[in-house]
Design a protein around this motif. Structure first.
Motif, mmCIF file in Angstrom:
data_model
loop_
_atom_site.group_PDB
_atom_site.id
_atom_site.type_symbol
_atom_site.label_atom_id
_atom_site.label_comp_id
_atom_site.label_asym_id
_atom_site.label_seq_id
_atom_site.Cartn_x
_atom_site.Cartn_y
_atom_site.Cartn_z
ATOM 1 N N VAL A 1 0.841 -1.202 0.000
ATOM 2 C CA VAL A 1 0.000 0.000 0.000
ATOM 3 C C VAL A 1 0.873 1.248 0.000
ATOM 4 O O VAL A 1 0.590 2.234 -0.698
ATOM 5 C CB VAL A 1 -0.948 -0.008 1.208
ATOM 6 N N ILE A 2 1.968 1.222 0.786
ATOM 7 C CA ILE A 2 2.885 2.368 0.821
ATOM 8 C C ILE A 2 3.506 2.588 -0.542
ATOM 9 O O ILE A 2 3.645 3.732 -1.012
ATOM 10 C CB ILE A 2 3.959 2.153 1.894
ATOM 11 N N MET A 3 3.891 1.495 -1.224
ATOM 12 C CA MET A 3 4.424 1.610 -2.584
ATOM 13 C C MET A 3 3.378 2.197 -3.529
ATOM 14 O O MET A 3 3.700 2.976 -4.430
ATOM 15 C CB MET A 3 4.883 0.249 -3.077
ATOM 16 N N GLY A 4 2.095 1.812 -3.293
ATOM 17 C CA GLY A 4 1.020 2.390 -4.100
ATOM 18 C C GLY A 4 0.890 3.883 -3.881
ATOM 19 O O GLY A 4 0.648 4.644 -4.832
ATOM 20 N N PHE A 5 1.048 4.336 -2.626
ATOM 21 C CA PHE A 5 1.057 5.776 -2.342
ATOM 22 C C PHE A 5 2.160 6.473 -3.127
ATOM 23 O O PHE A 5 1.949 7.532 -3.729
ATOM 24 C CB PHE A 5 1.274 6.022 -0.843
ATOM 25 N N ALA A 6 3.347 5.881 -3.096
ATOM 26 C CA ALA A 6 4.492 6.493 -3.785
ATOM 27 C C ALA A 6 4.272 6.532 -5.290
ATOM 28 O O ALA A 6 4.610 7.526 -5.956
ATOM 29 C CB ALA A 6 5.766 5.718 -3.444
ATOM 30 N N ASP A 7 3.705 5.461 -5.840
ATOM 31 C CA ASP A 7 3.481 5.421 -7.289
ATOM 32 C C ASP A 7 2.413 6.433 -7.713
ATOM 33 O O ASP A 7 2.523 7.070 -8.771
ATOM 34 C CB ASP A 7 3.045 4.013 -7.705
#
Length: 266
Positions: free
Chosen positions: A48-54
């Protein structure tokens, strides 16, 4: 013997950590067979954090800013009308039955049923503009709670104080202004605090039905159709954070305006 108690922030931190740990373990065990990576129905917190960054801050700001405007407008309209009608009931008691019936109807009618009708009547918004349907459903979502909370507070005024106003020639309007509003302030502020997340949820539901191009609703729909589970979860978590922040801010205002009401419930 003095008992040891954790401060509220520590309790919240422990609870939040335990919840994240449970989510992480569940994603890797119970729901591990639902896919992998972005296709996993229950993504892990790092995903989910990677999704925020993307997605980036601009994506969330572009969509949430529209929904927040709709929720704020609905919050003001719904609560304003609810407070006005509650005050009117105290001045003209015969209207109480009609006002309560109206409030109950707005609470009982399913939003998914009235949303399409609102869209037909109000119409679709221009590109980039707030959705009138979302504003209407946000106002509808807060109306019942504020009407009931306000009436309970206005009726909780001290009878002796009301009698004093009457003895000195005051009318029901004078009682409302001099006594009832002050007595009802804690109840009204509590109702307004509860209305914050309700208004935001109503605005999001309105966007699902309102044929809008920008907002939390269409962003969520696009992420679901694209099977982008981390983005879906990211949007959902930001929605919860925004609603919680608004709830807390109104609570701080309530404590500043009516500090004597701390610990009092409606």
């Amino acid at each position: 013997m003095k008992t040891f108690r954790l401060p509220p922030w520590a309790t919240g931190l422990i609870g939040g950590t335990a919840l994240i740990a449970f989510w992480w373990v569940s994603a890797l065990t119970v729901f591990s067979n639902t896919g992998a990576g972005a296709n996993r129905a229950i993504p892990t917190p790092p995903e989910v954090i990677m999704g925020f960054a993307d997605s980036g801050f601009e994506f969330y700001w572009r969509n949430f800013s529209v929904t927040l405007v709709e929720a704020a407008q609905g919050y003001l309209w719904g609560n304003g009308l609810a407070l006005l009608l509650a005050a009117l009931v105290l001045v003209v008691p015969r209207l109480e039955g009609a006002v309560m019936q109206l409030a109950i109807i707005t609470y009982c009618v399913p939003i998914v049923a009235i949303g399409p009708l609102a869209l037909i009547i109000i119409g679709a918004p221009s590109p980039g503009e707030p959705s009138g349907t979302a504003v209407f459903l946000a106002a509808l979502s807060v109306f019942f709670t504020t009407v009931v909370g306000s009436l309970l507070g206005l009726k909780a005024a001290d009878p002796a104080s009301l009698d004093v106003v009457t003895v000195y020639g005051g009318t029901r309007l004078t009682q409302l202004v001099k006594v009832r509003i002050i007595a009802a302030l804690p109840h009204i502020l509590t109702a307004l605090q509860i209305a914050v997340p309700a208004a935001f949820l109503g605005a999001v539901l309105g966007e699902f039905l309102g044929k809008v191009e920008l907002g939390v609703g269409p962003a969520m729909i696009a992420a679901q159709q694209g099977l982008d589970a981390p983005r879906v979860w990211g949007i959902a978590l930001v929605c919860g954070a925004v609603a919680l922040l608004g709830f807390a801010l109104v609570g701080l205002v309530a404590r500043a305006v009516a500090p004597w009401s701390r610990g009092r419930s409606t």
